[in-house]
Motif scaffolding. Structure first.
Motif, PDB file in Angstrom:
ATOM      1  N   HIS A  41       0.836  -1.207   0.000  1.00 24.76           N
ATOM      2  CA  HIS A  41       0.000   0.000   0.000  1.00 24.76           C
ATOM      3  C   HIS A  41       0.866   1.250   0.000  1.00 24.76           C
ATOM      4  O   HIS A  41       2.045   1.217   0.351  1.00 24.76           O
ATOM      5  CB  HIS A  41      -0.967   0.017   1.190  1.00 24.76           C
ATOM      6  CG  HIS A  41      -0.310   0.186   2.523  1.00 24.76           C
ATOM      7  ND1 HIS A  41       0.136  -0.872   3.294  1.00 24.76           N
ATOM      8  CD2 HIS A  41      -0.012   1.291   3.253  1.00 24.76           C
ATOM      9  CE1 HIS A  41       0.662  -0.425   4.416  1.00 24.76           C
ATOM     10  NE2 HIS A  41       0.591   0.893   4.421  1.00 24.76           N
ATOM     11  N   THR A  53       5.836   3.599  -0.740  1.00 24.94           N
ATOM     12  CA  THR A  53       5.147   2.311  -0.793  1.00 24.94           C
ATOM     13  C   THR A  53       5.650   1.365   0.296  1.00 24.94           C
ATOM     14  O   THR A  53       6.839   1.364   0.625  1.00 24.94           O
ATOM     15  CB  THR A  53       5.260   1.664  -2.189  1.00 24.94           C
ATOM     16  OG1 THR A  53       4.435   0.488  -2.212  1.00 24.94           O
ATOM     17  CG2 THR A  53       6.680   1.286  -2.545  1.00 24.94           C
ATOM     18  N   TYR A  54       4.741   0.580   0.861  1.00 15.36           N
ATOM     19  CA  TYR A  54       5.038  -0.333   1.971  1.00 15.36           C
ATOM     20  C   TYR A  54       4.600  -1.742   1.593  1.00 15.36           C
ATOM     21  O   TYR A  54       3.441  -1.963   1.234  1.00 15.36           O
ATOM     22  CB  TYR A  54       4.290   0.106   3.239  1.00 15.36           C
ATOM     23  CG  TYR A  54       4.775   1.460   3.713  1.00 15.36           C
ATOM     24  CD1 TYR A  54       5.792   1.568   4.658  1.00 15.36           C
ATOM     25  CD2 TYR A  54       4.262   2.631   3.164  1.00 15.36           C
ATOM     26  CE1 TYR A  54       6.270   2.804   5.048  1.00 15.36           C
ATOM     27  CE2 TYR A  54       4.742   3.870   3.549  1.00 15.36           C
ATOM     28  CZ  TYR A  54       5.743   3.950   4.498  1.00 15.36           C
ATOM     29  OH  TYR A  54       6.223   5.168   4.871  1.00 15.36           O
ATOM     30  N   ALA A  55       5.542  -2.668   1.687  1.00 10.43           N
ATOM     31  CA  ALA A  55       5.252  -4.074   1.395  1.00 10.43           C
ATOM     32  C   ALA A  55       5.873  -4.905   2.508  1.00 10.43           C
ATOM     33  O   ALA A  55       7.050  -5.244   2.459  1.00 10.43           O
ATOM     34  CB  ALA A  55       5.832  -4.458   0.033  1.00 10.43           C
ATOM     35  N   SER A 100       6.986  -4.323  -4.667  1.00 13.56           N
ATOM     36  CA  SER A 100       6.706  -3.075  -3.955  1.00 13.56           C
ATOM     37  C   SER A 100       5.461  -2.399  -4.502  1.00 13.56           C
ATOM     38  O   SER A 100       4.855  -1.557  -3.846  1.00 13.56           O
ATOM     39  CB  SER A 100       7.889  -2.113  -4.102  1.00 13.56           C
ATOM     40  OG  SER A 100       9.050  -2.649  -3.529  1.00 13.56           O
ATOM     41  N   LEU A 101       5.118  -2.745  -5.747  1.00 11.21           N
ATOM     42  CA  LEU A 101       3.938  -2.202  -6.415  1.00 11.21           C
ATOM     43  C   LEU A 101       3.243  -3.344  -7.131  1.00 11.21           C
ATOM     44  O   LEU A 101       3.901  -4.179  -7.755  1.00 11.21           O
ATOM     45  CB  LEU A 101       4.338  -1.150  -7.454  1.00 11.21           C
ATOM     46  CG  LEU A 101       5.075   0.085  -6.947  1.00 11.21           C
ATOM     47  CD1 LEU A 101       5.682   0.860  -8.118  1.00 11.21           C
ATOM     48  CD2 LEU A 101       4.140   0.984  -6.140  1.00 11.21           C
ATOM     49  N   TYR A 191      10.175  -1.093 -12.835  1.00  7.09           N
ATOM     50  CA  TYR A 191       9.117  -0.603 -11.944  1.00  7.09           C
ATOM     51  C   TYR A 191       8.119   0.164 -12.804  1.00  7.09           C
ATOM     52  O   TYR A 191       8.502   1.073 -13.553  1.00  7.09           O
ATOM     53  CB  TYR A 191       9.684   0.329 -10.871  1.00  7.09           C
ATOM     54  CG  TYR A 191      10.082  -0.354  -9.579  1.00  7.09           C
ATOM     55  CD1 TYR A 191      10.835  -1.525  -9.580  1.00  7.09           C
ATOM     56  CD2 TYR A 191       9.693   0.183  -8.347  1.00  7.09           C
ATOM     57  CE1 TYR A 191      11.201  -2.142  -8.385  1.00  7.09           C
ATOM     58  CE2 TYR A 191      10.059  -0.427  -7.148  1.00  7.09           C
ATOM     59  CZ  TYR A 191      10.812  -1.587  -7.176  1.00  7.09           C
ATOM     60  OH  TYR A 191      11.173  -2.185  -5.993  1.00  7.09           O
TER      61      TYR A 191
END
Lengths: 363, 363
Positions: A41, A53-55, A100-101, A191
């Motif tokens: 997210h 971004t946080y994974a 990450s996305l 990315y």
């Protein structure tokens, strides 16, 4: 370019590319049997005005590979499947297992509610295996293999950029332990962002302002003067050029681009792509030849955003940022670079260009 | 705060600060006998729209110190002068001998003529010695010593910011070999820029837009919600707060600020400065306590620009960015962070805040 699209047992996509036709019977392996089903997210940084971004996937990393296991080498045993199959292919592109996305089918869990805005981290993270040879290096691949890579980057950009949730596609390579790479099999990443990220957004803004003022983009004008002067040029071909920019932020920084400005890989003519491949190979061989050892770097290929807007003055080019100042000393990004965004150099680009010019290579 | 202004034999300025009155008989030493008389210059980066500074001073570095020589320790022998004298003082500030910004008397040699714009690199680079103790650490200094440092940063900001050639003043500390520091005597730096650099320029723009929309700055609003929630707070005092921001870009990132928004150090009330010192000490002790070893970081103190314009919403605060992801693993800035400016995290700020909350300290 030949292409074969496959799906891994855990649902991720794998595309194989070859200079020769591919065996349609190839199957996509995966070290993982089940889909990840976790979603990264985004959170808004209210002081910088940008997304982060946080994974947090660590709990999902149950896979414990044997020593010397190389997930990017062709699978040789069904007991230890890797990310790519054995067989005749040149380049492989697959979805990152811990992106990450990129959202799982159905979107995954919703982002948390916080005092700052949050959002699902749409987009895509892909891994690009440059060659089957774990001991290889991008600069030592044959020219037609490098041309294929430029085609692959273009094809990925077109496919990803056509998606409505993707506004920017960035192919890059981190090379060397000095920049944090632990897997030495030659590979890069792509990315694909749901927004135009801060650096290319700034570039697009600066390029558009320059184009409005001068009728041309800033890189097109710089290429013209670099070609004419030659002092910082490390490759000059009929369609492409490589040079240490007069405004280098890293001592051995090199930019590679075409003489005719094009917005992205997909707009390259075959002769331009071929010369761009030769420019890239020349630079990478010079790097490795400089100190007779593999030269670490971060290489990014900037293109125009895929957000549907016009981006006058944005020109396809690579920027390569090696972390070394000298043979023995790294350049650390510290207070002024990271906190202010103001780069301080103790080497002149002209001197570093001369060092690279003196390295003789046969691309 | 007591102050003594001195001039070194090579012409550089040294200012000593003390909690107690200073001996007016102190003299300023220097490892160098002669002025440098070399000038850095700026070059314009036409793609990013920002300045880069070049200081090619290596040829001037003839000084060869003996092993274990610490230029930031008080001078004990006239044969080996350091940058600071012996005597009763707490904090010393002097001009960097090899500045990235700052011109010699008369301006020095003019910048080179290039295809990109160039300019003399006006401004100032100062070194701030935090204590006479080479084995000390910022977080272990007494609270009134830290208060003095906050005063010193404020006094330097006022003096430097009043100069017409200086538009932004940034105090920062790089700590630890992991961020490139080879000199472990506790010290920081102050960069005074001739332009508002990219990161604070962006911050000022974002803050002004936020202030226009909400009547308050973004940090003021975030502080309010962080205080109310408490989940990420690591220090809560009567006038100051420290917390892991919900948008952290480094796993152990912490921000420190006052509850009342002030634009810079000079606007702090004494009670606010005292509580800010306690917040700073608390955070740094927690860092060092986390793994029972010195915790490396980059700490930057952002303030409003000193360019004479109004900067609504810009609030004095520290951002501290430690390079570690876990006890053993560094977070490298690579493709997405450096090339795109889009930060990717694999740890949640809430989890890292909890780790820091659990470290018990006595500030």
């Amino acid at each position: 370019m030949h292409r074969l699209e496959l799906t891994k047992p855990d649902g991720r996509r794998l595309t194989l590319y070859g200079r020769q036709p591919l065996d349609a019977g190839l199957r996509a392996p995966s070290p993982f049997a089940e889909p990840l089903n976790a979603a990264p997210h985004l959170r808004w940084h209210p002081l910088r005005g940008e997304w982060v971004t946080y994974a947090a996937y660590r709990q999902g990393r149950t896979f414990l590979p044997p020593p010397e296991y190389n997930p990017l080498a062709p699978t040789v045993s069904a007991d230890n499947p890797t990310e790519v199959p054995a067989g005749a292919w040149d380049i492989a592109v697959f979805d990152n297992r811990f992106p990450s996305l990129g959202l799982p089918p159905g979107g995954g869990e919703p982002p948390p509610a916080l005092a700052v805005p949050t959002a699902p981290a749409a987009g895509q993270c892909e891994v690009v295996v440059f060659t089957q040879d774990p001991q290889g290096a991008l600069g030592r691949l044959p020219l037609d293999h490098l041309e294929l890579l430029l085609q692959v980057w273009g094809e990925r950009t077109e496919r990803l950029g056509a998606r409505p949730d993707i506004r920017y596609v960035l192919p890059f390579e981190n090379r060397g332990a000095e920049v944090g790479v632990t897997l030495h099999h030659p590979h890069g990443q792509i990315y694909a962002y749901p927004v135009v990220p801060p650096v290319p957004a700034r570039m697009a803004q600066v390029a558009a302002e320059h184009h409005a003022a001068h009728g041309r983009g800033p890189l097109e004008m710089l290429v013209e003067s670099e070609r004419a002067g030659g002092e910082r040029v490390v490759y000059a071909g009929p369609h492409a050029i490589a040079f240490v920019p007069p405004c280098a932020r890293y001592p051995y920084e090199v930019w590679i681009t075409t003489l005719r400005p094009v917005p992205g890989f997909a707009q390259l003519e075959p002769a331009e792509r071929a010369d761009l491949a030769r420019a890239l190979k020349t630079v990478l061989l010079k790097y490795d030849g400089l100190w007779q050892r593999p030269f670490p770097y971060l290489m990014a290929w900037y293109q125009a955003p895929t957000d549907g807007a016009a981006h006058p003055g944005m020109q396809l080019h690579a920027e390569i940022w090696p972390p070394y100042r000298t043979r023995d000393r790294l350049k650390y990004l510290a207070g002024t670079e990271l906190a202010a965004g103001f780069y301080a150099m103790d080497a002149l680009p002209e001197d570093k260009a001369r060092e690279l010019q003196l390295v003789e290579v046969t691309p």
